[in-house]
Each structure stands twice: as structure tokens, then as C-alpha cells.
Scaffold this motif. Structure first.
Motif, mmCIF file in Angstrom:
data_model
loop_
_atom_site.group_PDB
_atom_site.id
_atom_site.type_symbol
_atom_site.label_atom_id
_atom_site.label_comp_id
_atom_site.label_asym_id
_atom_site.label_seq_id
_atom_site.Cartn_x
_atom_site.Cartn_y
_atom_site.Cartn_z
ATOM 1 N N LEU A 63 7.630 6.299 0.327
ATOM 2 C CA LEU A 63 6.449 6.038 -0.493
ATOM 3 C C LEU A 63 5.315 5.477 0.353
ATOM 4 O O LEU A 63 4.146 5.815 0.142
ATOM 5 C CB LEU A 63 6.796 5.059 -1.611
ATOM 6 C CG LEU A 63 7.603 5.659 -2.767
ATOM 7 C CD1 LEU A 63 8.089 4.585 -3.690
ATOM 8 C CD2 LEU A 63 6.751 6.657 -3.521
ATOM 9 N N ALA A 64 5.683 4.636 1.324
ATOM 10 C CA ALA A 64 4.665 4.076 2.210
ATOM 11 C C ALA A 64 3.983 5.194 2.998
ATOM 12 O O ALA A 64 2.756 5.204 3.148
ATOM 13 C CB ALA A 64 5.290 3.059 3.155
ATOM 14 N N PHE A 65 4.792 6.165 3.462
ATOM 15 C CA PHE A 65 4.195 7.284 4.206
ATOM 16 C C PHE A 65 3.317 8.131 3.301
ATOM 17 O O PHE A 65 2.243 8.591 3.707
ATOM 18 C CB PHE A 65 5.286 8.142 4.845
ATOM 19 C CG PHE A 65 5.685 7.630 6.188
ATOM 20 C CD1 PHE A 65 4.825 7.770 7.268
ATOM 21 C CD2 PHE A 65 6.891 6.978 6.372
ATOM 22 C CE1 PHE A 65 5.173 7.284 8.507
ATOM 23 C CE2 PHE A 65 7.239 6.484 7.607
ATOM 24 C CZ PHE A 65 6.375 6.640 8.671
ATOM 25 N N VAL A 66 3.757 8.319 2.035
ATOM 26 C CA VAL A 66 2.936 9.076 1.077
ATOM 27 C C VAL A 66 1.578 8.402 0.918
ATOM 28 O O VAL A 66 0.531 9.054 0.920
ATOM 29 C CB VAL A 66 3.676 9.183 -0.276
ATOM 30 C CG1 VAL A 66 2.745 9.720 -1.341
ATOM 31 C CG2 VAL A 66 4.875 10.076 -0.148
ATOM 32 N N TRP A 67 1.619 7.074 0.781
ATOM 33 C CA TRP A 67 0.364 6.312 0.653
ATOM 34 C C TRP A 67 -0.520 6.513 1.877
ATOM 35 O O TRP A 67 -1.736 6.703 1.770
ATOM 36 C CB TRP A 67 0.689 4.834 0.469
ATOM 37 C CG TRP A 67 -0.535 3.981 0.430
ATOM 38 C CD1 TRP A 67 -1.037 3.228 1.428
ATOM 39 C CD2 TRP A 67 -1.434 3.816 -0.676
ATOM 40 N NE1 TRP A 67 -2.180 2.591 1.040
ATOM 41 C CE2 TRP A 67 -2.453 2.933 -0.253
ATOM 42 C CE3 TRP A 67 -1.474 4.321 -1.974
ATOM 43 C CZ2 TRP A 67 -3.485 2.551 -1.083
ATOM 44 C CZ3 TRP A 67 -2.509 3.937 -2.797
ATOM 45 C CH2 TRP A 67 -3.491 3.063 -2.359
ATOM 46 N N MET A 68 0.127 6.511 3.072
ATOM 47 C CA MET A 68 -0.650 6.692 4.292
ATOM 48 C C MET A 68 -1.330 8.056 4.305
ATOM 49 O O MET A 68 -2.511 8.170 4.659
ATOM 50 C CB MET A 68 0.258 6.586 5.519
ATOM 51 C CG MET A 68 0.352 5.195 6.087
ATOM 52 S SD MET A 68 1.776 4.991 7.109
ATOM 53 C CE MET A 68 1.271 5.801 8.591
ATOM 54 N N GLU B 166 -5.212 7.451 6.456
ATOM 55 C CA GLU B 166 -5.311 6.385 7.456
ATOM 56 C C GLU B 166 -3.938 6.208 8.076
ATOM 57 O O GLU B 166 -2.973 5.964 7.351
ATOM 58 C CB GLU B 166 -5.672 5.071 6.745
ATOM 59 C CG GLU B 166 -7.022 4.498 7.100
ATOM 60 C CD GLU B 166 -7.210 3.169 6.411
ATOM 61 O OE1 GLU B 166 -6.814 2.156 6.977
ATOM 62 O OE2 GLU B 166 -7.701 3.188 5.258
ATOM 63 N N TYR B 167 -3.834 6.343 9.377
ATOM 64 C CA TYR B 167 -2.499 6.269 9.975
ATOM 65 C C TYR B 167 -2.367 5.015 10.803
ATOM 66 O O TYR B 167 -2.152 5.066 12.006
ATOM 67 C CB TYR B 167 -2.217 7.526 10.790
ATOM 68 C CG TYR B 167 -2.455 8.762 9.978
ATOM 69 C CD1 TYR B 167 -1.556 9.095 8.954
ATOM 70 C CD2 TYR B 167 -3.575 9.547 10.163
ATOM 71 C CE1 TYR B 167 -1.793 10.194 8.152
ATOM 72 C CE2 TYR B 167 -3.803 10.646 9.373
ATOM 73 C CZ TYR B 167 -2.905 10.963 8.368
ATOM 74 O OH TYR B 167 -3.145 12.029 7.568
ATOM 75 N N THR B 168 -2.519 3.877 10.151
ATOM 76 C CA THR B 168 -2.438 2.600 10.868
ATOM 77 C C THR B 168 -1.308 1.750 10.297
ATOM 78 O O THR B 168 -0.755 2.054 9.241
ATOM 79 C CB THR B 168 -3.740 1.811 10.723
ATOM 80 O OG1 THR B 168 -4.004 1.642 9.326
ATOM 81 C CG2 THR B 168 -4.902 2.529 11.371
ATOM 82 N N PHE C 198 4.090 -2.157 0.155
ATOM 83 C CA PHE C 198 4.080 -3.087 -0.982
ATOM 84 C C PHE C 198 3.869 -2.353 -2.300
ATOM 85 O O PHE C 198 4.513 -2.663 -3.304
ATOM 86 C CB PHE C 198 3.010 -4.161 -0.791
ATOM 87 C CG PHE C 198 3.508 -5.295 0.033
ATOM 88 C CD1 PHE C 198 4.471 -6.156 -0.485
ATOM 89 C CD2 PHE C 198 3.068 -5.487 1.325
ATOM 90 C CE1 PHE C 198 4.961 -7.192 0.277
ATOM 91 C CE2 PHE C 198 3.560 -6.524 2.093
ATOM 92 C CZ PHE C 198 4.505 -7.376 1.567
ATOM 93 N N LEU C 199 2.996 -1.341 -2.280
ATOM 94 C CA LEU C 199 2.809 -0.580 -3.521
ATOM 95 C C LEU C 199 4.092 0.154 -3.880
ATOM 96 O O LEU C 199 4.487 0.211 -5.049
ATOM 97 C CB LEU C 199 1.649 0.401 -3.340
ATOM 98 C CG LEU C 199 0.285 -0.294 -3.214
ATOM 99 C CD1 LEU C 199 -0.793 0.726 -2.919
ATOM 100 C CD2 LEU C 199 -0.044 -1.033 -4.502
ATOM 101 N N GLY C 200 4.763 0.707 -2.859
ATOM 102 C CA GLY C 200 6.021 1.390 -3.106
ATOM 103 C C GLY C 200 7.070 0.450 -3.652
ATOM 104 O O GLY C 200 7.899 0.828 -4.482
#
Lengths: 123, 158
Positions: free
Chosen positions: B11-16, B21-23, B32-34
């Protein structure tokens, strides 16, 4: 703020030195392998940990350098010290060192004897 | 546990990717959202919400540090006392833990707290043989280990 951290790190380093000194004393004073092992493998662990922590805080505050290797050192001491203590005492037990004291209680000996008699029965 | 963690990272990668933004900070925000999404769907997983386990592990570490400092002071007293009036001995501790790693952690924790040292484990993994500096308060030590360490480890592995 910096001063407080400096004093904290100094106190930690002094505490670590004191703990190391006391465990060295303990190794000389205590009567047998097991009790000496108590002093060597544990008071020393806390001593080294507080030494390293004090060093870490000092280097970070004074030079702004986050030294991750010191933290790794703490983690590794945490993991290896109990294993070493366990192995030394186990080896001592298996080579037949008795517990110090006039009537030292020894539950392990009883269970070993029980097992030995069991296996001789089976034969 | 592993599945929930993996889902969270995904989920974190989906958000990225959504942010473009790839930071590292985007990853943390996505994580945190995940976490909230995983928390919302916690009823549909087979195991407990994994953050509870993380809290239990942190709790275990704190209990352990507290015990270690307290019993270090006890050993210091013994060493610095002019007269040696200790009565060492080996006692048996029945453990309820079953998995190998749980017993390993319990044995390591017992060994790291001064005053007690694991000498041997019985072949059926049920009994730990512990060498104590002062065996006169054996019942107390057993109750202490059972009440704090064993319970905390169970809390993590449950």
C-alpha cells in the motif's frame, strides 16, 4: 541542552566503567564457575552497553555524527553475551563442576540421574 | 502477521506511485495511510492486527530493561558485600512456551538478567534448569519469571 547531554553521556560512561570494575571484582571474589559467570556475562553486559551508549551520545552531540556502528555493537553484545554465558556454564556442568556450597540444591542432577537410570533399564 | 506487513508495504508503494514521488518521506506517509486501511480491515485477517504484536514486543523490551537494571543492582550488592552469604543452586523451571524460538528468547532473557543463568534445557523442551546466585528465594524467582517474561513472550507470539 548540549551541556545536559554531555553530562548524561559522562555519567553513562562513568557508570559503565564502575560496572565493569565491579564485575571484574566479582570474577575474582566469587567462589565457583557459575557465580563467576554471573558476574562476567551480565553486569559486564550492562556496563559495556552504558559505555557504548555514553560514547554514542557524546559523539552525536559534540560532532553531530550519527555513529550507527556503536548501536550495532550494543545489539550484538545483547545477542551474543547470554549465549556465551549459557555455553560456558553448560560446558562446566557437563564436565562435572559441582555447585558451590555445603548443600547446594541441584535439580538438574536429579533429572540427569533419573534419565540415566531409565536408559540403563531399557538396556 | 507477515501477510499484513507485506500488504502494508504494498500500500505504501501504491501511495508512492499515486503521488509520483519516490522518496523516503512519501513511503513513510504511504505506510501510515496503509496502516489505517489494514486497521480498518483487521476483522478479515486470520491473525491479530500486527501492530499489537509490535507493541507487545516493545513492551517486552521495556520490561526486560527494567528487570535488568534492578537485578544488576542486586548482584552489585552481593559482590560488594564484605561477607559472602550467598547460597547458589540449580532449580528447575517448568515452561509453558512451546516453540523453539520462544524458548530461546526466554532462556536468553533469563540469562541476561543477573542472578539467574540457564544451565540446560531438558530434551523435551519443557523444563529449563536455572542456576541462581541465591536459591533461598527460589519461589519468588520462579513467580517473577513466569509472571513477567513468559507472559510478555506469550503476548508477542499469540
Amino acid at each position: 541542552m548540549t551541556e545536559i547531554f554531555k553530562f548524561t553521556s559522562g555519567a553513562l560512561i562513568l557508570l559503565g566503567a564502575f560496572l565493569s570494575l565491579v564485575s571484574a571484582l566479582g570474577i575474582i571474589r566469587l567462589p565457583d564457575v557459575y557465580t563467576r559467570n554471573h558476574a562476567a556475562s551480565k553486569s559486564l553486559t550492562l556496563g559495556i552497553m552504558s559505555l557504548l551508549l555514553g560514547t554514542f551520545i557524546y559523539v552525536y552531540i559534540e560532532h553531530g555524527y550519527f555513529n550507527s556502528r556503536i548501536l550495532l555493537g550494543i545489539v550484538f553484545i545483547f545477542m551474543t553475551a547470554p549465549v556465551a554465558g549459557h555455553l560456558i556454564s553448560r560446558a562446566a556442568y557437563n564436565t562435572g563442576v559441582k555447585v558451590w556450597g555445603k548443600n547446594g540444591e541441584d535439580d538438574l542432577e536429579e533429572s540427569r540421574n533419573r534419565e540415566a537410570s531409565h536408559s540403563s533399564d531399557e538396556k | 502477521m507477515a501477510f499484513q506487513l507485506l500488504l502494508n508495504v504494498l500500500l505504501a508503494f501504491v501511495w508512492m506511485f499515486l503521488e509520483g514521488e519516490y522518496t523516503g518521506s512519501a513511503f513513510v506517509i504511504g505506510y501510515f495511510l496503509g496502516l489505517w486501511i489494514v486497521f480498518g480491515f483487521r476483522r478479515f485477517f486470520h491473525s491479530r492486527f500486527y501492530l499489537l504484536r509490535v507493541f507487545a514486543a516493545v513492551n517486552l523490551i521495556f520490561i526486560f530493561i527494567k528487570e535488568m537494571i534492578l537485578s544488576n543492582i542486586a548482584v552489585l550488592k552481593v559482590i560488594l558485600k564484605p561477607r559472602l552469604d550467598i547460597k547458589p543452586g540449580i532449580f528447575a523451571l517448568e515452561t509453558e512456551l512451546e516453540k523453539d524460538w520462544e524458548i530461546t528468547i526466554l532462556a536468553n532473557l533469563i540469562t541476561l538478567t543477573p542472578g539467574t543463568l540457564v544451565v540446560d534445557v531438558s530434551p523435551d523442551n519443557k523444563t529449563l534448569y536455572i542456576h541462581a546466585m541465591d536459591i533461598s528465594d527460589k519461589e519468588e524467582a520462579i513467580r517473577n519469571i513466569k509472571g513477567t517474561f513468559e507472559k510478555a513472550i506469550m503476548e508477542v507470539s499469540r
